[in-house]
Design a protein around this motif. Structure first.
Motif, mmCIF file in Angstrom:
data_model
loop_
_atom_site.group_PDB
_atom_site.id
_atom_site.type_symbol
_atom_site.label_atom_id
_atom_site.label_comp_id
_atom_site.label_asym_id
_atom_site.label_seq_id
_atom_site.Cartn_x
_atom_site.Cartn_y
_atom_site.Cartn_z
ATOM 1 N N MET A 34 0.841 -1.201 0.000
ATOM 2 C CA MET A 34 0.000 0.000 0.000
ATOM 3 C C MET A 34 0.874 1.248 0.000
ATOM 4 N N GLY A 35 0.297 2.346 -0.454
ATOM 5 C CA GLY A 35 1.038 3.594 -0.454
ATOM 6 C C GLY A 35 0.156 4.786 -0.129
ATOM 7 N N TRP A 36 0.803 5.847 0.310
ATOM 8 C CA TRP A 36 0.156 7.145 0.514
ATOM 9 C C TRP A 36 0.833 8.165 -0.398
ATOM 10 N N PHE A 37 0.003 9.026 -0.977
ATOM 11 C CA PHE A 37 0.466 10.099 -1.838
ATOM 12 C C PHE A 37 -0.226 11.381 -1.414
ATOM 13 N N ARG A 38 0.273 12.503 -1.906
ATOM 14 C CA ARG A 38 -0.404 13.763 -1.632
ATOM 15 C C ARG A 38 -0.265 14.706 -2.812
ATOM 16 N N GLN A 39 -1.247 15.583 -2.930
ATOM 17 C CA GLN A 39 -1.243 16.562 -4.007
ATOM 18 C C GLN A 39 -1.651 17.915 -3.460
ATOM 19 N N PRO A 41 -2.286 22.084 -4.023
ATOM 20 C CA PRO A 41 -2.883 22.868 -5.113
ATOM 21 C C PRO A 41 -1.838 23.317 -6.128
ATOM 22 N N GLY A 42 -2.122 23.056 -7.395
ATOM 23 C CA GLY A 42 -1.228 23.486 -8.459
ATOM 24 C C GLY A 42 0.016 22.635 -8.633
ATOM 25 N N LYS A 43 0.102 21.532 -7.892
ATOM 26 C CA LYS A 43 1.288 20.680 -7.974
ATOM 27 C C LYS A 43 0.905 19.268 -8.373
ATOM 28 N N GLU A 44 1.920 18.497 -8.755
ATOM 29 C CA GLU A 44 1.692 17.106 -9.112
ATOM 30 C C GLU A 44 1.519 16.264 -7.849
ATOM 31 N N ARG A 45 0.939 15.092 -8.033
ATOM 32 C CA ARG A 45 0.783 14.169 -6.918
ATOM 33 C C ARG A 45 2.145 13.553 -6.601
ATOM 34 N N ASP A 46 2.514 13.594 -5.328
ATOM 35 C CA ASP A 46 3.821 13.124 -4.888
ATOM 36 C C ASP A 46 3.696 11.908 -3.977
ATOM 37 N N PHE A 47 4.679 11.061 -4.051
ATOM 38 C CA PHE A 47 4.786 9.915 -3.155
ATOM 39 C C PHE A 47 5.078 10.395 -1.730
ATOM 40 N N VAL A 48 4.422 9.759 -0.761
ATOM 41 C CA VAL A 48 4.662 10.080 0.649
ATOM 42 C C VAL A 48 5.290 8.887 1.373
ATOM 43 N N THR A 91 0.239 20.653 3.774
ATOM 44 C CA THR A 91 -1.139 20.853 3.325
ATOM 45 C C THR A 91 -1.323 20.283 1.924
ATOM 46 N N ALA A 92 -2.302 19.395 1.784
ATOM 47 C CA ALA A 92 -2.536 18.731 0.511
ATOM 48 C C ALA A 92 -3.740 17.806 0.645
ATOM 49 N N VAL A 93 -4.178 17.294 -0.488
ATOM 50 C CA VAL A 93 -5.118 16.179 -0.474
ATOM 51 C C VAL A 93 -4.281 14.901 -0.434
ATOM 52 N N GLN A 113 -10.365 8.320 -2.927
ATOM 53 C CA GLN A 113 -10.872 9.600 -3.416
ATOM 54 C C GLN A 113 -10.133 10.785 -2.797
ATOM 55 N N GLY A 114 -9.360 10.520 -1.755
ATOM 56 C CA GLY A 114 -8.567 11.565 -1.139
ATOM 57 C C GLY A 114 -9.222 12.180 0.081
ATOM 58 N N THR A 115 -8.382 12.690 0.980
ATOM 59 C CA THR A 115 -8.855 13.407 2.159
ATOM 60 C C THR A 115 -7.975 14.641 2.351
ATOM 61 N N GLN A 116 -8.623 15.764 2.635
ATOM 62 C CA GLN A 116 -7.907 17.038 2.735
ATOM 63 C C GLN A 116 -7.233 17.182 4.097
ATOM 64 N N VAL A 117 -5.972 17.566 4.055
ATOM 65 C CA VAL A 117 -5.229 17.919 5.258
ATOM 66 C C VAL A 117 -4.757 19.357 5.103
ATOM 67 N N THR A 118 -5.123 20.188 6.057
ATOM 68 C CA THR A 118 -4.723 21.591 6.028
ATOM 69 C C THR A 118 -4.007 21.911 7.331
#
Length: 121
Positions: A34-39, A41-48, A91-93, A113-118
């Protein structure tokens, strides 16, 4: 049908912790990495972070190493991302994803579907 559902996102202040969860159905969870990623605003989705089927092998992006911990509970079909010492740049989805194999190979075939972290400063 394979489904991944993230939860646990929200608004926190700098330095506070947060734990994300990702529940998986439709596939034998314990067989797959399994993996976690984040995206942001205005950036590509990155590996976490990533974890193999057993939970013994993990990988992290340099930006989160030492602050984030990925883990899994195969009995609950759930993968977690414990995030400590959060920074505004976190901060990212956040998305979880499941691999097509037991080992970490960065070949994910289903996504949540993603979850927002601020993180406020």
């Amino acid at each position: 049908q394979v489904q991944l559902v993230e939860s646990g996102g929200g608004l926190v202040q700098t330095g506070e912790p947060l734990r994300l969860s990702c529940s998986v159905s439709g596939r034998t969870f314990s067989n797959y990495a399994m993996g976690w990623f984040r995206q942001a605003p205005g950036k590509e989705r990155d590996f976490v972070a990533a974890i193999d089927w057993s939970g013994y092998t993990t990988y992290y992006a340099d930006s989160v190493k030492g602050r984030f911990t990925i883990s899994r509970d195969n009995a609950k079909n759930t993968v977690y991302l414990q995030m400590n010492i959060l920074k505004p740049e976190d901060t990212a989805v956040y998305y979880c994803a499941i691999e097509g194999s037991s080992y970490i190979g960065r070949k994910y075939d289903y996504w949540g579907q993603g979850t927002q972290v601020t993180v406020s400063s």
